[in-house]
Design a protein around this motif. Structure first.
Motif, short mmCIF file in Angstrom:
data_model
loop_
_atom_site.label_atom_id
_atom_site.label_comp_id
_atom_site.label_asym_id
_atom_site.label_seq_id
_atom_site.Cartn_x
_atom_site.Cartn_y
_atom_site.Cartn_z
N LEU A 5 0.87 -1.17 0.00
CA LEU A 5 0.00 0.00 0.00
C LEU A 5 0.91 1.23 0.00
N ALA A 6 0.76 2.07 -1.03
CA ALA A 6 1.62 3.25 -1.17
C ALA A 6 0.78 4.51 -1.06
N ARG A 7 1.17 5.42 -0.15
CA ARG A 7 0.45 6.68 0.05
C ARG A 7 1.39 7.86 -0.13
N ARG A 8 0.87 8.88 -0.84
CA ARG A 8 1.60 10.13 -1.02
C ARG A 8 0.57 11.25 -1.02
N GLY A 9 0.46 11.95 0.12
CA GLY A 9 -0.59 12.95 0.25
C GLY A 9 -1.95 12.28 0.18
N GLN A 10 -2.81 12.75 -0.73
CA GLN A 10 -4.14 12.16 -0.91
C GLN A 10 -4.12 10.97 -1.86
N GLU A 11 -2.99 10.73 -2.50
CA GLU A 11 -2.88 9.62 -3.46
C GLU A 11 -2.68 8.30 -2.74
N GLU A 12 -3.37 7.26 -3.18
CA GLU A 12 -3.27 5.93 -2.56
C GLU A 12 -3.30 4.89 -3.67
N LEU A 13 -2.25 4.06 -3.73
CA LEU A 13 -2.13 3.05 -4.77
C LEU A 13 -1.86 1.68 -4.15
N PHE A 14 -2.36 0.62 -4.82
CA PHE A 14 -2.21 -0.75 -4.34
C PHE A 14 -1.34 -1.52 -5.34
N TYR A 15 -0.15 -1.91 -4.92
CA TYR A 15 0.81 -2.55 -5.81
C TYR A 15 0.87 -4.06 -5.57
N GLU A 16 0.62 -4.83 -6.62
CA GLU A 16 0.89 -6.26 -6.61
C GLU A 16 2.24 -6.46 -7.28
N VAL A 17 3.19 -7.04 -6.54
CA VAL A 17 4.57 -7.14 -7.02
C VAL A 17 4.86 -8.55 -7.52
N LYS A 18 5.43 -8.63 -8.72
CA LYS A 18 5.85 -9.91 -9.30
C LYS A 18 7.33 -9.81 -9.68
N GLY A 19 8.10 -10.82 -9.32
CA GLY A 19 9.52 -10.81 -9.62
C GLY A 19 9.95 -12.01 -10.44
N THR A 20 10.96 -11.82 -11.27
CA THR A 20 11.53 -12.90 -12.06
C THR A 20 13.00 -12.61 -12.31
N ASP A 21 13.81 -13.66 -12.46
CA ASP A 21 15.22 -13.48 -12.81
C ASP A 21 15.39 -13.33 -14.32
N ALA A 22 14.34 -13.61 -15.07
CA ALA A 22 14.41 -13.51 -16.52
C ALA A 22 14.37 -12.05 -16.95
N ALA A 80 12.51 -11.12 -19.54
CA ALA A 80 11.16 -10.90 -20.05
C ALA A 80 10.17 -11.15 -18.91
N PRO A 81 9.13 -10.33 -18.77
CA PRO A 81 8.17 -10.51 -17.67
C PRO A 81 7.35 -11.78 -17.82
N ARG A 82 7.34 -12.59 -16.79
CA ARG A 82 6.51 -13.80 -16.70
C ARG A 82 6.19 -14.01 -15.24
N PHE A 83 4.91 -14.24 -14.92
CA PHE A 83 4.53 -14.30 -13.51
C PHE A 83 3.22 -15.07 -13.36
N PHE A 84 2.88 -15.38 -12.12
CA PHE A 84 1.60 -16.00 -11.78
C PHE A 84 0.74 -14.98 -11.04
N ILE A 85 -0.54 -14.99 -11.31
CA ILE A 85 -1.46 -14.11 -10.60
C ILE A 85 -2.64 -14.93 -10.10
N SER A 86 -3.01 -14.73 -8.85
CA SER A 86 -4.09 -15.52 -8.25
C SER A 86 -5.45 -14.94 -8.64
N ARG A 87 -6.48 -15.74 -8.43
CA ARG A 87 -7.84 -15.27 -8.70
C ARG A 87 -8.18 -14.07 -7.82
N ASN A 88 -7.74 -14.09 -6.56
CA ASN A 88 -8.00 -12.98 -5.65
C ASN A 88 -7.33 -11.70 -6.14
N GLU A 89 -6.08 -11.80 -6.60
CA GLU A 89 -5.35 -10.63 -7.08
C GLU A 89 -6.01 -10.06 -8.33
#
Length: 328
Positions: A252-269, A271-280
């Motif tokens: 959860l990232a807040r800056r003043g009135q701004e509020e953002l929700f970050y889902e983070v995915k990491g890979t050693d590759a 090219a981006p490749r990741f898994f995302i859950s149904r909840n996410e």
């Protein structure tokens, strides 16, 4: 059990997911809640996200016995098991140590939960805690309880449905969380928000086929989280780690009135490749402030790609690698 997945809003029909989205928009803008009504009896209804074995649906603010889309009291089976799917109030008291609070305790131990959906529309995953020394103490006792407890929701007069066993994983008292999850309760009447997870929560592990071992995956995820946190803090955000709360995002990232929700995915590759859950993925569709943060070459030369939910859907192909199977 209610089956309504459509409602009327200003003479047009909308589905439950659209209703949940409109309600969140109204809540964020501090506007009156939309006037959702039943497609059959035209009485007021509210969208419910579902939980346990119950999918998202609409529930009448007051049960209407003459409407087929309203909750009906379920009949108890003659030979009920210890935790029957539907029980009456007396049996609920017997199984959860009695009492009239929704957090049922005996001898300083939590014995069960008895939740009303009109007060906790996100139940059982989200529970709104009212103010008062007694109930606030019990909320914190539930958070400190290391085991899951039997959880019931009220489905009608003298009728309670058993959803399974749930444990508390977080308790938040900050204004932003209360505002996001308080539902129709007044903010000044809410002490905090409890977050629960099912004891039967799914955990799918992918092995082989080029996928990293658990230790390597953990190191990659940690490197990605740390890199995104540093980048956000460099831009002036205050960052809170919410990974353990299973909310559909990691930071959860807040800056003043701004509020953002970050889902983070990491890979050693590279090219981006990741898994995302149904909840996410479901959370990304409901909240316009959700962001996907993909860190490639996470442990060597990290590079960050940030996308909105719409950009993620347009850029990536989603393939099923596992299925949840339930008895027909």
């Amino acid at each position: 059990m209610a089956t309504a997945t459509l409602c009327k809003l200003e003479q047009r029909k909308i589905n439950v997911h659209e209703a949940i989205r409109l309600r969140q928009i109204a809540r964020a803008a501090k506007r009156p809640m939309p006037a959702f009504t039943c497609t059959e009896c035209a009485r007021p209804v509210r969208p419910h996200k579902g939980g346990g074995h119950t999918p998202a649906h609409f529930e009448h603010l007051h049960r209407n016995r003459n409407c087929s889309l309203s909750h009906k009291a379920a009949h108890q089976k003659p030979a009920a098991a210890k935790h029957a799917s539907s029980i009456d109030t007396a049996e609920l008291a017997r199984l959860t140590a009695g009492g009239d609070d929704y957090i049922r305790t005996k001898d300083g131990e939590v014995k069960g939960l008895a939740l009303r959906l009109d007060l906790n529309e996100g139940a059982p995953e989200v529970v709104v805690v009212g103010k008062g020394p007694r109930i606030e103490r019990r909320a914190k006792l539930l958070l400190d309880t290391p085991y899951a407890v039997p959880t019931y929701v009220k489905r009608g007069t003298n009728a309670w449905e058993y959803l399974g066993e749930y444990r508390a994983i977080a308790y938040r008292e900050d204004r932003s969380t209360i505002e996001q999850y308080r539902g129709e309760r007044r903010a000044e009447d809410v002490a905090g928000i409890l977050f629960l997870e099912s004891d039967e929560a799914l955990s799918v592990t992918v092995r082989g086929g080029g996928f990293a071992d658990p230790q390597t995956r953990w190191e990659i995820e940690l490197a990605a989280i740390q890199y995104v946190t540093r980048e956000l803090e460099r831009k002036g955000f205050i960052v809170e780690d919410r990974q353990r709360e299973n909310r559909g995002y990691d930071l959860l990232a807040r800056r003043g009135q701004e509020e953002l929700f970050y889902e983070v995915k990491g890979t050693d590759a590279i090219a981006p490749r990741f898994f995302i859950s149904r909840n996410e993925r479901n959370f990304s569709k409901r909240n316009q402030n959700w962001r996907l943060a993909v860190v490639t070459s996470a442990r060597a030369n990290p590079t960050l790609l940030v996308l909105t939910a719409a950009e993620m859907e347009a850029r990536f192909t989603f393939d099923c690698l596992a299925w949840e199977c339930t008895a027909a």
